[in-house]
Design an enzyme around this catalytic site. Structure first.
Site, PDB file in Angstrom:
ATOM      1  N   PRO A 150       0.802  -1.229   0.000  1.00 14.17           N
ATOM      2  CA  PRO A 150       0.000   0.000   0.000  1.00 14.17           C
ATOM      3  C   PRO A 150       0.835   1.279   0.000  1.00 14.17           C
ATOM      4  O   PRO A 150       1.884   1.348   0.628  1.00 14.17           O
ATOM      5  CB  PRO A 150      -0.806  -0.101   1.301  1.00 14.17           C
ATOM      6  CG  PRO A 150      -0.034  -1.026   2.167  1.00 14.17           C
ATOM      7  CD  PRO A 150       0.610  -2.008   1.236  1.00 14.17           C
ATOM      8  N   ASN A 151       0.319   2.238  -0.726  1.00 11.02           N
ATOM      9  CA  ASN A 151       0.879   3.595  -0.843  1.00 11.02           C
ATOM     10  C   ASN A 151       2.124   3.676  -1.729  1.00 11.02           C
ATOM     11  O   ASN A 151       2.612   4.766  -2.008  1.00 11.02           O
ATOM     12  CB  ASN A 151       1.195   4.196   0.542  1.00 11.02           C
ATOM     13  CG  ASN A 151      -0.041   4.306   1.406  1.00 11.02           C
ATOM     14  OD1 ASN A 151      -1.061   4.838   0.964  1.00 11.02           O
ATOM     15  ND2 ASN A 151       0.021   3.791   2.624  1.00 11.02           N
TER      16      ASN A 151
ATOM     17  N   ARG B  14       4.768  10.876  -2.477  1.00  9.70           N
ATOM     18  CA  ARG B  14       4.596  10.557  -1.067  1.00  9.70           C
ATOM     19  C   ARG B  14       5.906  10.812  -0.316  1.00  9.70           C
ATOM     20  O   ARG B  14       6.924  10.185  -0.616  1.00  9.70           O
ATOM     21  CB  ARG B  14       4.240   9.076  -0.988  1.00  9.70           C
ATOM     22  CG  ARG B  14       4.231   8.512   0.371  1.00  9.70           C
ATOM     23  CD  ARG B  14       4.227   6.993   0.319  1.00  9.70           C
ATOM     24  NE  ARG B  14       4.072   6.494   1.657  1.00  9.70           N
ATOM     25  CZ  ARG B  14       4.375   5.279   2.049  1.00  9.70           C
ATOM     26  NH1 ARG B  14       4.849   4.411   1.190  1.00  9.70           N
ATOM     27  NH2 ARG B  14       4.211   4.927   3.293  1.00  9.70           N
TER      28      ARG B  14
ATOM     29  N   TYR C 287      11.081   8.773   0.755  1.00 15.32           N
ATOM     30  CA  TYR C 287      10.997   7.721  -0.265  1.00 15.32           C
ATOM     31  C   TYR C 287      11.574   8.130  -1.631  1.00 15.32           C
ATOM     32  O   TYR C 287      11.582   7.311  -2.552  1.00 15.32           O
ATOM     33  CB  TYR C 287       9.532   7.272  -0.421  1.00 15.32           C
ATOM     34  CG  TYR C 287       8.964   6.699   0.856  1.00 15.32           C
ATOM     35  CD1 TYR C 287       9.464   5.504   1.381  1.00 15.32           C
ATOM     36  CD2 TYR C 287       7.944   7.358   1.559  1.00 15.32           C
ATOM     37  CE1 TYR C 287       8.961   4.979   2.564  1.00 15.32           C
ATOM     38  CE2 TYR C 287       7.425   6.833   2.738  1.00 15.32           C
ATOM     39  CZ  TYR C 287       7.948   5.640   3.233  1.00 15.32           C
ATOM     40  OH  TYR C 287       7.450   5.107   4.410  1.00 15.32           O
TER      41      TYR C 287
ATOM     42  N   ASN D  94       8.031  -5.640  -1.215  1.00 14.11           N
ATOM     43  CA  ASN D  94       7.991  -4.558  -0.237  1.00 14.11           C
ATOM     44  C   ASN D  94       6.544  -4.503   0.260  1.00 14.11           C
ATOM     45  O   ASN D  94       5.684  -3.920  -0.392  1.00 14.11           O
ATOM     46  CB  ASN D  94       8.391  -3.229  -0.870  1.00 14.11           C
ATOM     47  CG  ASN D  94       8.427  -2.109   0.174  1.00 14.11           C
ATOM     48  OD1 ASN D  94       7.949  -2.282   1.305  1.00 14.11           O
ATOM     49  ND2 ASN D  94       8.986  -0.966  -0.202  1.00 14.11           N
TER      50      ASN D  94
ATOM     51  N   ALA E 200       3.381  -0.915   4.701  1.00 10.19           N
ATOM     52  CA  ALA E 200       2.880  -0.914   6.085  1.00 10.19           C
ATOM     53  C   ALA E 200       2.471  -2.311   6.548  1.00 10.19           C
ATOM     54  O   ALA E 200       2.528  -2.606   7.749  1.00 10.19           O
ATOM     55  CB  ALA E 200       1.714   0.048   6.210  1.00 10.19           C
TER      56      ALA E 200
ATOM     57  N   HIS F 267       4.563  -4.552   9.008  1.00 11.07           N
ATOM     58  CA  HIS F 267       4.560  -4.448  10.468  1.00 11.07           C
ATOM     59  C   HIS F 267       3.279  -4.993  11.097  1.00 11.07           C
ATOM     60  O   HIS F 267       3.200  -5.092  12.317  1.00 11.07           O
ATOM     61  CB  HIS F 267       4.733  -2.982  10.883  1.00 11.07           C
ATOM     62  CG  HIS F 267       5.744  -2.263  10.044  1.00 11.07           C
ATOM     63  ND1 HIS F 267       7.076  -2.623  10.035  1.00 11.07           N
ATOM     64  CD2 HIS F 267       5.620  -1.244   9.139  1.00 11.07           C
ATOM     65  CE1 HIS F 267       7.729  -1.837   9.175  1.00 11.07           C
ATOM     66  NE2 HIS F 267       6.870  -1.003   8.619  1.00 11.07           N
TER      67      HIS F 267
ATOM     68  N   GLU G 147      13.074  -9.327   0.782  1.00  8.37           N
ATOM     69  CA  GLU G 147      12.267  -8.265   1.412  1.00  8.37           C
ATOM     70  C   GLU G 147      13.013  -6.954   1.222  1.00  8.37           C
ATOM     71  O   GLU G 147      14.185  -6.847   1.597  1.00  8.37           O
ATOM     72  CB  GLU G 147      12.098  -8.564   2.910  1.00  8.37           C
ATOM     73  CG  GLU G 147      11.351  -7.456   3.644  1.00  8.37           C
ATOM     74  CD  GLU G 147      11.260  -7.698   5.157  1.00  8.37           C
ATOM     75  OE1 GLU G 147      11.702  -8.769   5.637  1.00  8.37           O
ATOM     76  OE2 GLU G 147      10.761  -6.788   5.852  1.00  8.37           O
TER      77      GLU G 147
ATOM     78  N   HIS H 227      12.939  -2.578   1.456  1.00  6.41           N
ATOM     79  CA  HIS H 227      12.319  -1.329   1.926  1.00  6.41           C
ATOM     80  C   HIS H 227      13.153  -0.162   1.417  1.00  6.41           C
ATOM     81  O   HIS H 227      14.393  -0.211   1.475  1.00  6.41           O
ATOM     82  CB  HIS H 227      12.255  -1.284   3.451  1.00  6.41           C
ATOM     83  CG  HIS H 227      11.443  -2.401   4.022  1.00  6.41           C
ATOM     84  ND1 HIS H 227      10.068  -2.376   4.023  1.00  6.41           N
ATOM     85  CD2 HIS H 227      11.807  -3.590   4.555  1.00  6.41           C
ATOM     86  CE1 HIS H 227       9.616  -3.510   4.545  1.00  6.41           C
ATOM     87  NE2 HIS H 227      10.651  -4.264   4.867  1.00  6.41           N
ATOM     88  N   LEU H 228      12.464   0.862   0.968  1.00  3.29           N
ATOM     89  CA  LEU H 228      13.163   2.045   0.464  1.00  3.29           C
ATOM     90  C   LEU H 228      13.883   2.761   1.598  1.00  3.29           C
ATOM     91  O   LEU H 228      15.046   3.131   1.503  1.00  3.29           O
ATOM     92  CB  LEU H 228      12.146   2.997  -0.188  1.00  3.29           C
ATOM     93  CG  LEU H 228      11.468   2.439  -1.434  1.00  3.29           C
ATOM     94  CD1 LEU H 228      10.010   2.845  -1.485  1.00  3.29           C
ATOM     95  CD2 LEU H 228      12.202   2.889  -2.677  1.00  3.29           C
TER      96      LEU H 228
ATOM     97  N   ARG I  55      13.490   4.466  12.044  1.00  4.63           N
ATOM     98  CA  ARG I  55      12.279   5.290  12.086  1.00  4.63           C
ATOM     99  C   ARG I  55      11.471   4.984  13.347  1.00  4.63           C
ATOM    100  O   ARG I  55      12.023   4.500  14.331  1.00  4.63           O
ATOM    101  CB  ARG I  55      11.488   5.076  10.786  1.00  4.63           C
ATOM    102  CG  ARG I  55      12.319   5.443   9.554  1.00  4.63           C
ATOM    103  CD  ARG I  55      11.564   5.233   8.274  1.00  4.63           C
ATOM    104  NE  ARG I  55      10.372   6.069   8.218  1.00  4.63           N
ATOM    105  CZ  ARG I  55       9.378   5.901   7.336  1.00  4.63           C
ATOM    106  NH1 ARG I  55       9.466   4.919   6.452  1.00  4.63           N
ATOM    107  NH2 ARG I  55       8.327   6.682   7.335  1.00  4.63           N
TER     108      ARG I  55
ATOM    109  N   ARG J 252       7.698   0.619  13.351  1.00  6.62           N
ATOM    110  CA  ARG J 252       8.201   0.072  12.081  1.00  6.62           C
ATOM    111  C   ARG J 252       9.357  -0.908  12.291  1.00  6.62           C
ATOM    112  O   ARG J 252       9.908  -1.450  11.335  1.00  6.62           O
ATOM    113  CB  ARG J 252       8.696   1.203  11.162  1.00  6.62           C
ATOM    114  CG  ARG J 252       7.616   2.152  10.730  1.00  6.62           C
ATOM    115  CD  ARG J 252       8.159   3.191   9.754  1.00  6.62           C
ATOM    116  NE  ARG J 252       7.318   4.360   9.748  1.00  6.62           N
ATOM    117  CZ  ARG J 252       6.219   4.505   9.010  1.00  6.62           C
ATOM    118  NH1 ARG J 252       5.859   3.555   8.178  1.00  6.62           N
ATOM    119  NH2 ARG J 252       5.504   5.607   9.085  1.00  6.62           N
TER     120      ARG J 252
HETATM  121  C1  DQA Z   1       8.423   0.971   3.643  1.00  8.91           C
HETATM  122  C2  DQA Z   1       8.573   1.199   5.147  1.00  8.91           C
HETATM  123  C3  DQA Z   1       7.249   0.979   5.856  1.00  8.91           C
HETATM  124  O1  DQA Z   1       7.395   1.218   7.239  1.00  8.91           O
HETATM  125  C4  DQA Z   1       6.209   1.943   5.333  1.00  8.91           C
HETATM  126  O2  DQA Z   1       4.951   1.699   5.925  1.00  8.91           O
HETATM  127  C5  DQA Z   1       6.107   1.935   3.855  1.00  8.91           C
HETATM  128  C6  DQA Z   1       7.309   1.789   3.038  1.00  8.91           C
HETATM  129  C7  DQA Z   1       9.712   1.325   2.864  1.00  8.91           C
HETATM  130  O3  DQA Z   1       9.804   0.938   1.724  1.00  8.91           O
HETATM  131  O4  DQA Z   1      10.582   2.022   3.393  1.00  8.91           O
HETATM  132  O5  DQA Z   1       5.031   2.152   3.292  1.00  8.91           O
HETATM  133  O6  DQA Z   1       8.172  -0.407   3.417  1.00  8.91           O
END
Ligand code: DQA
Length: 172
Positions: free
Chosen positions: A22-23, A30, A35, A94, A97, A100, A119, A121-122, A128, A132
């Site tokens: 998501p997102n 964003r 990011y 990835n 959210a 977590h 796995e 993550h950006l 953070r 997370r």
């Molecule tokens: C994320 C880190 C997560 O905590 C966050 O909710 C994201 C992006 C990252 O790519 O850094 O949406 O997975």
């Protein structure tokens, strides 16, 4: 249907699937300070180009959704297709959210365990907010990358490609 269409796709290249939660469709818009300014389309192009440059016979596919059930359905379709076509070379995920929070995503990823799982993550979630810090899939991942921005996906892709060559999947 023609004969050709019915024939098993024995020579179909193995696939790598890049799954974004998501997102992540909002990359570039964003929180760019977290990011980056590049979009999801930019990322997909870089990964596609990297596969082309590798010269390997591998197909890369992309999926992003904001709906947990859709992600589950997509993963299920990969699980059901595991033994078909050229095979599943690996997964780059990835979960955003859901990393977590989602035991459902974890349970689905567990079914993919026969293939290498990356796995990515950006940002670096460990640097953070505390909520997370925990990933529900970290122990399922064969390789984990965080905090490298979009380059992290490229790193994960390179790792997968080298694993696929080690496994002697038909990538040449
Ligand atoms: C994320 C880190 C997560 O905590 C966050 O909710 C994201 C992006 C990252 O790519 O850094 O949406 O997975």
């Amino acid at each position: 249907m023609s004969k050709k269409k019915d024939a098993p796709a024995a020579s179909a290249p193995p696939e790598i699937h890049v799954l974004n939660g998501p997102n992540l469709n909002m990359l570039g818009f964003r929180e760019p300070e977290v990011y980056g300014h590049e979009t999801l389309t930019d990322l997909e192009k870089k990964l596609r180009d990297a596969v082309k440059e590798s010269g390997l016979k591998v197909k890369i596919r992309f999926f992003q959704t904001n709906y947990e059930g859709e992600m589950l359905d997509y993963i299920h379709s990969l699980v059901l297709g595991l033994a078909q076509k050229g095979g599943l070379g690996g997964i780059l995920i990835n979960p955003a959210a859901w990393t977590h929070t989602s035991i459902a995503i974890r349970d689905a990823v567990m079914m993919l365990k026969p293939v290498p799982i990356v796995e990515v993550h950006l940002s670096n979630p460990l640097e953070r907010e505390e909520f997370r810090h925990h990933s529900v899939i970290e122990d399922l991942a064969d390789y984990r990358i965080a905090g490298m921005g979009q380059d992290g996906y490229l790193e994960g892709l390179r790792w997968l490609l080298s694993e696929m060559q080690k496994e002697r999947l038909d990538v040449h």
